[in-house]
Write a protein that holds these residues in place. Structure first.
Motif, short mmCIF file in Angstrom:
data_model
loop_
_atom_site.label_atom_id
_atom_site.label_comp_id
_atom_site.label_asym_id
_atom_site.label_seq_id
_atom_site.Cartn_x
_atom_site.Cartn_y
_atom_site.Cartn_z
N ARG A 484 0.84 -1.21 0.00
CA ARG A 484 0.00 0.00 0.00
C ARG A 484 0.87 1.26 0.00
O ARG A 484 0.60 2.22 -0.72
CB ARG A 484 -0.93 -0.01 1.21
CG ARG A 484 -2.11 -0.93 1.09
CD ARG A 484 -3.14 -0.67 2.17
NE ARG A 484 -2.70 -1.13 3.48
CZ ARG A 484 -2.91 -2.34 3.96
NH1 ARG A 484 -3.53 -3.24 3.22
NH2 ARG A 484 -2.49 -2.67 5.18
N ALA A 485 1.92 1.23 0.83
CA ALA A 485 2.82 2.38 0.87
C ALA A 485 3.52 2.57 -0.47
O ALA A 485 3.68 3.71 -0.94
CB ALA A 485 3.85 2.19 1.98
N ALA A 486 3.92 1.48 -1.11
CA ALA A 486 4.60 1.58 -2.40
C ALA A 486 3.67 2.14 -3.47
O ALA A 486 4.08 2.95 -4.31
CB ALA A 486 5.12 0.21 -2.82
N ALA A 487 2.41 1.73 -3.44
CA ALA A 487 1.45 2.18 -4.46
C ALA A 487 1.26 3.69 -4.43
O ALA A 487 1.03 4.31 -5.48
CB ALA A 487 0.11 1.48 -4.27
N LEU A 488 1.37 4.28 -3.26
CA LEU A 488 1.15 5.72 -3.13
C LEU A 488 2.45 6.48 -2.92
O LEU A 488 2.42 7.66 -2.57
CB LEU A 488 0.19 5.99 -1.95
CG LEU A 488 -1.17 5.30 -2.04
CD1 LEU A 488 -2.01 5.62 -0.81
CD2 LEU A 488 -1.92 5.73 -3.31
N SER A 489 3.58 5.81 -3.15
CA SER A 489 4.88 6.45 -2.95
C SER A 489 5.20 7.43 -4.06
O SER A 489 4.61 7.38 -5.15
CB SER A 489 5.97 5.38 -2.86
OG SER A 489 6.09 4.70 -4.11
N GLY A 490 6.17 8.28 -3.79
CA GLY A 490 6.57 9.28 -4.77
C GLY A 490 7.00 8.72 -6.11
O GLY A 490 6.51 9.17 -7.15
N PRO A 491 7.91 7.73 -6.14
CA PRO A 491 8.35 7.21 -7.45
C PRO A 491 7.21 6.66 -8.29
O PRO A 491 7.14 6.91 -9.49
CB PRO A 491 9.34 6.10 -7.05
CG PRO A 491 9.86 6.52 -5.71
CD PRO A 491 8.70 7.17 -5.03
N VAL A 492 6.30 5.91 -7.65
CA VAL A 492 5.18 5.34 -8.42
C VAL A 492 4.25 6.45 -8.90
O VAL A 492 3.83 6.46 -10.06
CB VAL A 492 4.40 4.32 -7.55
CG1 VAL A 492 3.12 3.89 -8.27
CG2 VAL A 492 5.26 3.12 -7.25
N GLN A 493 3.95 7.41 -8.05
CA GLN A 493 3.06 8.50 -8.44
C GLN A 493 3.69 9.37 -9.52
O GLN A 493 3.00 9.81 -10.44
CB GLN A 493 2.70 9.34 -7.22
CG GLN A 493 1.85 8.60 -6.18
CD GLN A 493 0.48 8.23 -6.72
OE1 GLN A 493 -0.22 9.05 -7.30
NE2 GLN A 493 0.10 6.97 -6.52
N ARG A 494 4.99 9.61 -9.44
CA ARG A 494 5.65 10.39 -10.50
C ARG A 494 5.61 9.65 -11.82
O ARG A 494 5.52 10.25 -12.89
CB ARG A 494 7.10 10.69 -10.10
CG ARG A 494 7.22 11.80 -9.05
CD ARG A 494 8.67 12.26 -8.93
NE ARG A 494 9.53 11.23 -8.39
CZ ARG A 494 9.74 11.02 -7.10
NH1 ARG A 494 9.13 11.78 -6.20
NH2 ARG A 494 10.55 10.06 -6.68
N GLY A 495 5.68 8.32 -11.75
CA GLY A 495 5.58 7.53 -12.98
C GLY A 495 4.22 7.69 -13.64
O GLY A 495 4.11 7.71 -14.87
N LEU A 496 3.16 7.87 -12.85
CA LEU A 496 1.83 8.08 -13.42
C LEU A 496 1.77 9.42 -14.11
O LEU A 496 1.16 9.56 -15.17
CB LEU A 496 0.77 8.02 -12.31
CG LEU A 496 0.73 6.76 -11.45
CD1 LEU A 496 -0.41 6.85 -10.45
CD2 LEU A 496 0.55 5.53 -12.33
N ALA A 497 2.39 10.43 -13.53
CA ALA A 497 2.38 11.76 -14.14
C ALA A 497 3.17 11.75 -15.44
O ALA A 497 2.78 12.36 -16.43
CB ALA A 497 2.97 12.78 -13.17
N GLN A 498 4.30 11.03 -15.45
CA GLN A 498 5.12 10.97 -16.66
C GLN A 498 4.41 10.25 -17.78
O GLN A 498 4.63 10.53 -18.94
CB GLN A 498 6.44 10.27 -16.35
CG GLN A 498 7.34 11.07 -15.43
CD GLN A 498 8.48 10.25 -14.87
OE1 GLN A 498 8.61 9.06 -15.17
NE2 GLN A 498 9.31 10.86 -14.05
#
Length: 534
Positions: A484-498
């Motif tokens: 759960r923490a990984a799913a909402l982490s910065g790297p994963v979320q930045r990947g969605l924006a990219q």
């Protein structure tokens, strides 16, 4: 050292029955050193090129024999046979030499497919051959991998022609085998491309509309987080959310986003980001902004005027700024009261009354602005507009406010946004709730959010039983919270924006186009796979 030595033989071995012997050649010289890898590879390259030259010489001499009645073909065949035998004597079972020989054959025949294809295509364009020769020429030049959009049959025919010719230049006996390989290659490539596309689609997941990816980028820019599969449903993200629990990920995202929504709303009405919003705080903001209306209320009254038909001048009502400001306050209060009533009752009558009062307040605001402008009060007019905007924002915030918790409901803001009245941070929160409602759930409706659920304990118990309750079993307890923490982490979320800007390399994307760029390999395959034993 090399020498001849006389060997005595018993009389019984002599034809005459007498003693005798024979001379035998003996070579005591050390064995010749084996050629190195580089030397062997180079010799193989030269031999491979020579194979093609020898084949051409054999074909030419055989043709000359038929015309002139000579036996030149037999002489050339013997020379070619001797050259191959000499190479085999030195480099037999030499891997480097064998690889070099294949490379030499490929290098010598590689231009042939392109030249032949260009000739066939030119003949088709010139009308010497049917128009079908144009895509066929492309198919020959590419080894059957492309044919100007023509079907698989044309591509297979082009591959067969190219494969047969190039393999035949190395060894005429292998021309049919080369043609078969060349014809099969487009079919194999097409199947491989389809397989790559299927795998790529499974890895990428369903296609996401550009609007969703753009919304994800904007949400990230405002500080929000979203469940990864909503914007980028790749296999990795699906597995991660599956382990974490989709509902739990969405609830944790909503909890984080609630804080961001509250902060954005506070900033929009001029408060510090960490301020707690209450109805009393909003009233105080409106009272302070209302000072601009008091200044307007002090403007002189404009008496009513009768119509003057002679001058084509219509009648005009009295303009009493002080009375208009009081009416405006009442209209705003009425609008808010009826909107709150509608939120509780969902009654169409309450909504109609709220919109009527809201419309009256807008007409009064517009009238005050016009009157101040007619009197040349530009500074007063700008202050009035700023106050009007700020007060409007406080009413929007109040409609979405939970007065007990101080939370701002982004989903209520999304309903207001349909009327096009929101801007800035309020609109960002509304856009999040519109595009990703699961990430904008009101926290009051979700209940408690335990980070260790019964499923986590069950996973730990199962792993403990399987491992004899070793320390490894503890991983089962933390696996889901970590996911759960990984799913909402910065790297994963930045990947969605990219993903909104560049979806990045995809396994299997345009697989046929990728493979179509391997024309050289396609032309080399029949030569490499159909040559004589090396």
């Amino acid at each position: 050292m090399s020498r001849y030595e006389f060997i005595d033989e018993p009389a019984a071995q002599q034809p005459s029955g007498g003693a005798g012997g024979r001379y035998e050649f003996l070579d005591d010289s050390p064995p010749a050193a084996k050629p190195g890898t580089v030397q062997s590879f180079g010799a193989g390259v030269l031999r491979g090129a020579r194979d093609v030259v020898d084949t051409g010489a054999a074909l030419l001499s055989s043709g000359f024999d038929k015309i002139a009645g000579t036996s030149e073909g037999q002489r050339v065949a013997e020379i070619n046979k001797t050259g191959r035998a000499e190479f085999d004597a030195t480099y037999k079972d030499n891997t480097a030499a064998s690889l070099g020989r294949v490379g030499g054959q490929i290098a010598a025949t590689l231009p042939v497919g392109g030249a032949l294809g260009a000739g066939v295509k030119a003949a088709g364009a010139a009308g010497v051959l049917p128009k079908a020769a144009i895509p066929l020429g492309d198919a020959i030049a590419s080894g059957g991998l492309s044919a100007q959009g023509a079907g698989l049959a044309t591509r297979a025919a082009g591959g067969a022609i190219a494969g047969g010719v190039t393999a035949g230049l190395v060894d005429p006996d292998q021309a049919l085998k080369g043609a078969a390989i060349g014809a099969a290659l487009p079919v194999v490539v097409r199947g491989a491309a389809a397989g790559m596309q299927s795998v790529g689609k499974a890895v990428r997941g369903p296609e996401v509309a550009p609007g969703i990816r753009k919304a994800a980028e904007e949400a990230a820019g405002s500080g929000f987080v979203i469940p990864p599969t909503l914007a980028k449903p790749t296999l990795k993200n699906r597995l991660m959310e599956g382990l974490a629990g989709k509902a739990s990920v969405a609830q944790n995202a909503s909890m984080r986003n609630q804080t961001v929504t509250n902060q954005l709303a506070a900033k929009e009405i001029g408060l510090p980001a960490d301020a707690t919003i209450t109805p009393q705080v909003l009233k105080e903001i409106r009272d302070n902004a209302g000072q601009a209306y008091k200044a307007v209320a002090s403007l002189p009254v404009k008496p009513a005027e009768r119509a003057q038909p002679m001058f084509n001048k219509p009648a005009s009502p009295e303009i009493n700024p002080a009375q208009m400001v009081e009416d405006l306050k009442q209209a705003r209060n009425d609008a808010q009261a009826w909107f709150r009533a509608y939120n509780r009752s969902a009654s169409p009558e309450d909504l109609t009354k709220a919109k009527t009062a809201e419309g009256l307040s807008k007409r009064l605001e517009s009238g005050l602005e016009s009157y101040a402008s007619s009197l040349g009060q530009a500074d007063l007019l700008q202050g009035l507009r700023n106050a009007r905007t700020l007060i409007a924002k406080t009413y929007s915030v109040e409609r979405a406010l939970n007065p007990t918790t101080g939370s701002i409901d982004a989903q209520t803001l999304a309903k207001l946004a349909k009327k096009g009245v929101l801007t800035g941070g309020l609109k960002a929160s509304a856009d999040l709730a519109t595009a990703f409602p699961k990430a904008a759930q009101p926290v009051e409706r979700m209940g408690s959010l335990p980070q260790l659920s019964p499923l986590d304990w069950a996973a730990a118990g199962t792993m403990g039983a399987a491992t004899g309750f070793s320390p490894v079993a503890a991983t089962g307890l933390v696996a889901r919270p970590l996911a759960r923490a990984a799913a909402l982490s910065g790297p994963v979320q930045r990947g969605l924006a990219q993903a909104a800007q560049d979806s990045g390399p995809r396994l299997g994307f345009s697989a046929a186009d990728r493979l179509a760029n391997l024309d050289g390999l396609a032309l080399a395959a029949p030569v490499a796979l159909s040559g004589r034993d090396r």
